[in-house]
Write a protein that holds these residues in place. Structure first.
Motif, PDB file in Angstrom:
ATOM      1  N   SER A 221       0.809  -1.046   0.086  1.00  0.00           N
ATOM      2  CA  SER A 221      -0.201   0.028  -0.144  1.00  0.00           C
ATOM      3  C   SER A 221       0.728   1.214  -0.054  1.00  0.00           C
ATOM      4  O   SER A 221       0.462   2.230  -0.451  1.00  0.00           O
ATOM      5  N   LEU A 222       1.866   1.415   0.517  1.00  0.00           N
ATOM      6  CA  LEU A 222       2.814   2.341   0.706  1.00  0.00           C
ATOM      7  C   LEU A 222       3.692   2.632  -0.399  1.00  0.00           C
ATOM      8  O   LEU A 222       3.975   3.661  -1.113  1.00  0.00           O
ATOM      9  N   PHE A 223       4.018   1.759  -1.262  1.00  0.00           N
ATOM     10  CA  PHE A 223       5.054   1.839  -2.390  1.00  0.00           C
ATOM     11  C   PHE A 223       4.331   2.632  -3.709  1.00  0.00           C
ATOM     12  O   PHE A 223       4.925   3.626  -4.129  1.00  0.00           O
ATOM     13  N   PRO A 224       3.239   2.665  -3.717  1.00  0.00           N
ATOM     14  CA  PRO A 224       2.583   3.514  -4.879  1.00  0.00           C
ATOM     15  C   PRO A 224       2.775   5.046  -4.496  1.00  0.00           C
ATOM     16  O   PRO A 224       3.043   5.881  -5.490  1.00  0.00           O
ATOM     17  N   ARG A 225       2.567   5.282  -3.387  1.00  0.00           N
ATOM     18  CA  ARG A 225       2.794   6.621  -2.697  1.00  0.00           C
ATOM     19  C   ARG A 225       4.376   7.140  -2.839  1.00  0.00           C
ATOM     20  O   ARG A 225       4.617   8.252  -3.212  1.00  0.00           O
ATOM     21  N   PHE A 226       5.254   6.197  -2.439  1.00  0.00           N
ATOM     22  CA  PHE A 226       6.653   6.478  -2.562  1.00  0.00           C
ATOM     23  C   PHE A 226       7.032   6.801  -4.041  1.00  0.00           C
ATOM     24  O   PHE A 226       7.873   7.638  -4.440  1.00  0.00           O
ATOM     25  N   ASN A 227       6.526   5.683  -4.961  1.00  0.00           N
ATOM     26  CA  ASN A 227       6.951   6.023  -6.466  1.00  0.00           C
ATOM     27  C   ASN A 227       6.113   7.366  -6.877  1.00  0.00           C
ATOM     28  O   ASN A 227       6.931   8.004  -7.818  1.00  0.00           O
ATOM     29  N   GLY A 228       5.234   7.662  -6.452  1.00  0.00           N
ATOM     30  CA  GLY A 228       4.562   8.926  -6.871  1.00  0.00           C
ATOM     31  C   GLY A 228       5.530  10.012  -6.431  1.00  0.00           C
ATOM     32  O   GLY A 228       5.706  11.219  -7.322  1.00  0.00           O
ATOM     33  N   GLU A 229       6.090   9.946  -5.214  1.00  0.00           N
ATOM     34  CA  GLU A 229       7.127  10.929  -4.935  1.00  0.00           C
ATOM     35  C   GLU A 229       8.433  10.971  -5.760  1.00  0.00           C
ATOM     36  O   GLU A 229       9.161  11.899  -6.054  1.00  0.00           O
ATOM     37  N   GLU A 230       8.870   9.715  -5.851  1.00  0.00           N
ATOM     38  CA  GLU A 230      10.197   9.596  -6.865  1.00  0.00           C
ATOM     39  C   GLU A 230       9.810  10.288  -8.346  1.00  0.00           C
ATOM     40  O   GLU A 230      10.726  10.994  -8.844  1.00  0.00           O
ATOM     41  N   THR A 231       8.830   9.893  -8.833  1.00  0.00           N
ATOM     42  CA  THR A 231       8.190  10.497 -10.120  1.00  0.00           C
ATOM     43  C   THR A 231       8.182  12.049  -9.981  1.00  0.00           C
ATOM     44  O   THR A 231       8.708  12.723 -10.854  1.00  0.00           O
ATOM     45  N   ARG A 232       7.697  12.687  -8.873  1.00  0.00           N
ATOM     46  CA  ARG A 232       7.826  14.062  -8.719  1.00  0.00           C
ATOM     47  C   ARG A 232       9.204  14.585  -8.379  1.00  0.00           C
ATOM     48  O   ARG A 232       9.175  15.774  -9.226  1.00  0.00           O
ATOM     49  N   ILE A 233       9.922  14.052  -7.735  1.00  0.00           N
ATOM     50  CA  ILE A 233      11.191  14.673  -7.593  1.00  0.00           C
ATOM     51  C   ILE A 233      11.978  14.611  -8.714  1.00  0.00           C
ATOM     52  O   ILE A 233      13.032  15.439  -8.695  1.00  0.00           O
ATOM     53  N   VAL A 234      11.860  13.835  -9.910  1.00  0.00           N
ATOM     54  CA  VAL A 234      12.719  14.023 -11.011  1.00  0.00           C
ATOM     55  C   VAL A 234      11.991  14.427 -12.037  1.00  0.00           C
ATOM     56  O   VAL A 234      12.396  14.245 -13.160  1.00  0.00           O
ATOM     57  N   GLY A 235      10.711  14.841 -11.732  1.00  0.00           N
ATOM     58  CA  GLY A 235       9.850  15.284 -12.813  1.00  0.00           C
ATOM     59  C   GLY A 235      10.396  16.546 -13.639  1.00  0.00           C
ATOM     60  O   GLY A 235      10.045  16.828 -14.939  1.00  0.00           O
ATOM     61  N   GLY A 236      11.274  17.127 -12.980  1.00  0.00           N
ATOM     62  CA  GLY A 236      11.876  18.277 -13.844  1.00  0.00           C
ATOM     63  C   GLY A 236      12.805  18.142 -14.897  1.00  0.00           C
ATOM     64  O   GLY A 236      13.323  18.838 -15.560  1.00  0.00           O
ATOM     65  N   LEU A 237      13.232  16.965 -14.749  1.00  0.00           N
ATOM     66  CA  LEU A 237      14.213  16.255 -15.786  1.00  0.00           C
ATOM     67  C   LEU A 237      13.367  15.598 -17.095  1.00  0.00           C
ATOM     68  O   LEU A 237      12.802  14.666 -16.762  1.00  0.00           O
ATOM     69  N   PRO A 238      14.008  15.910 -18.252  1.00  0.00           N
ATOM     70  CA  PRO A 238      13.444  15.218 -19.411  1.00  0.00           C
ATOM     71  C   PRO A 238      13.852  13.815 -19.351  1.00  0.00           C
ATOM     72  O   PRO A 238      14.810  13.461 -18.690  1.00  0.00           O
ATOM     73  N   ALA A 239      12.940  13.064 -19.865  1.00  0.00           N
ATOM     74  CA  ALA A 239      13.256  11.592 -20.001  1.00  0.00           C
ATOM     75  C   ALA A 239      14.703  10.916 -20.365  1.00  0.00           C
ATOM     76  O   ALA A 239      15.244  10.100 -19.699  1.00  0.00           O
ATOM     77  N   LYS A 240      15.202  11.829 -21.313  1.00  0.00           N
ATOM     78  CA  LYS A 240      16.463  11.390 -21.917  1.00  0.00           C
ATOM     79  C   LYS A 240      17.461  11.646 -20.583  1.00  0.00           C
ATOM     80  O   LYS A 240      18.613  10.757 -20.446  1.00  0.00           O
TER      81      LYS A 240
ATOM     82  N   ARG B   7      16.984  11.733 -17.397  1.00  0.00           N
ATOM     83  CA  ARG B   7      16.750  10.810 -16.307  1.00  0.00           C
ATOM     84  C   ARG B   7      17.584   9.470 -16.636  1.00  0.00           C
ATOM     85  O   ARG B   7      18.208   8.974 -15.772  1.00  0.00           O
ATOM     86  N   GLN B   8      17.449   9.092 -17.902  1.00  0.00           N
ATOM     87  CA  GLN B   8      18.065   7.783 -18.264  1.00  0.00           C
ATOM     88  C   GLN B   8      19.413   7.921 -18.214  1.00  0.00           C
ATOM     89  O   GLN B   8      20.288   6.980 -17.873  1.00  0.00           O
ATOM     90  N   THR B   9      19.868   9.085 -18.822  1.00  0.00           N
ATOM     91  CA  THR B   9      21.369   9.389 -18.655  1.00  0.00           C
ATOM     92  C   THR B   9      22.063   9.291 -17.178  1.00  0.00           C
ATOM     93  O   THR B   9      22.881   8.692 -16.890  1.00  0.00           O
ATOM     94  N   ALA B  10      21.281   9.887 -16.311  1.00  0.00           N
ATOM     95  CA  ALA B  10      21.706   9.760 -14.991  1.00  0.00           C
ATOM     96  C   ALA B  10      21.571   8.620 -14.146  1.00  0.00           C
ATOM     97  O   ALA B  10      22.426   8.243 -13.726  1.00  0.00           O
TER      98      ALA B  10
END
Length: 191
Positions: free
Chosen positions: A145-164, A166-169
């Motif tokens: 139950s916790l992991f979807p919220r955790f992943n949502g926050e992961e997505t939010r904190i890297v959201g300012g980076l373009p996909a390319k 993110r993959q390079t990092a």
């Protein structure tokens, strides 16, 4: 300009602004560069490793305050639950390595998680001195139950980076981890 195009352009501009705003050198980095001037050190390597450290600390602190606190977990306890969730049962030595904690630290984490009935320990049938750890049904329910919220926050904190980017990092960090593994060699059972 159509509404969707304006919205997409505004979103891209906002993300670019966030990336620029947060990509300035932190004061610690500037001061560190001044302090080591003349020591003939590699400033690029120093900057990368120190920023990895700062990012890791900031991520850990952020997640503990905004995601894990509702489950009354600290970072290492969450990582321990995560490892058991993805691997299944693990022997404590392997669990400590996967969770990135010392075996003595893991013992305290497991005491806490076991008291909350989130994990259970049992002796290894073949080698009685070894201990196997499993998630309980309650532990599985919590992490699921916790992991979807955790992943949502992961997505939010890297959201300012373009996909390319993110993959390079991601690729660069994996390469750094592989280099450390190559330098350090395989972990021994008594490490």
């Amino acid at each position: 300009m159509p509404k969707n195009t304006r919205k997409t352009a505004a979103s891209a501009a906002a993300k670019a602004a966030v990336t620029r705003l947060h990509s300035k050198k932190p004061l610690a980095e500037v001061l560190g560069e001044r302090k080591v001037a003349g020591l003939h050190v590699n400033l690029d390597s120093m900057a990368l490793v120190s920023n990895i450290h700062r990012a890791s600390a900031a991520i850990r602190d952020h997640f503990e305050r905004f995601v894990l606190t509702e489950a009354d977990l600290h970072w290492s306890a969450f990582v321990t639950l995560w490892c058991l969730w993805i691997y299944g049962e693990l022997e404590t030595r392997k669990l400590a390595v996967e969770a990135g904690v010392a075996k003595s630290t893991l013992s305290g984490i497991l005491n806490t998680l076991e008291a909350r009935k989130l994990v259970k320990r049992r002796a290894n049938e073949a080698e009685r001195r070894l201990v196997i750890v499993n998630l309980t049904a309650s532990g599985n329910t919590l992490i699921t139950s916790l992991f979807p919220r955790f992943n949502g926050e992961e997505t939010r904190i890297v959201g300012g980076l373009p996909a390319k980017q993110r993959q390079t990092a991601t690729d660069a960090l994996r390469a750094i981890i592989a280099t450390i593994d190559e330098i350090d060699g395989p972990l021994r059972d008594d490490d």
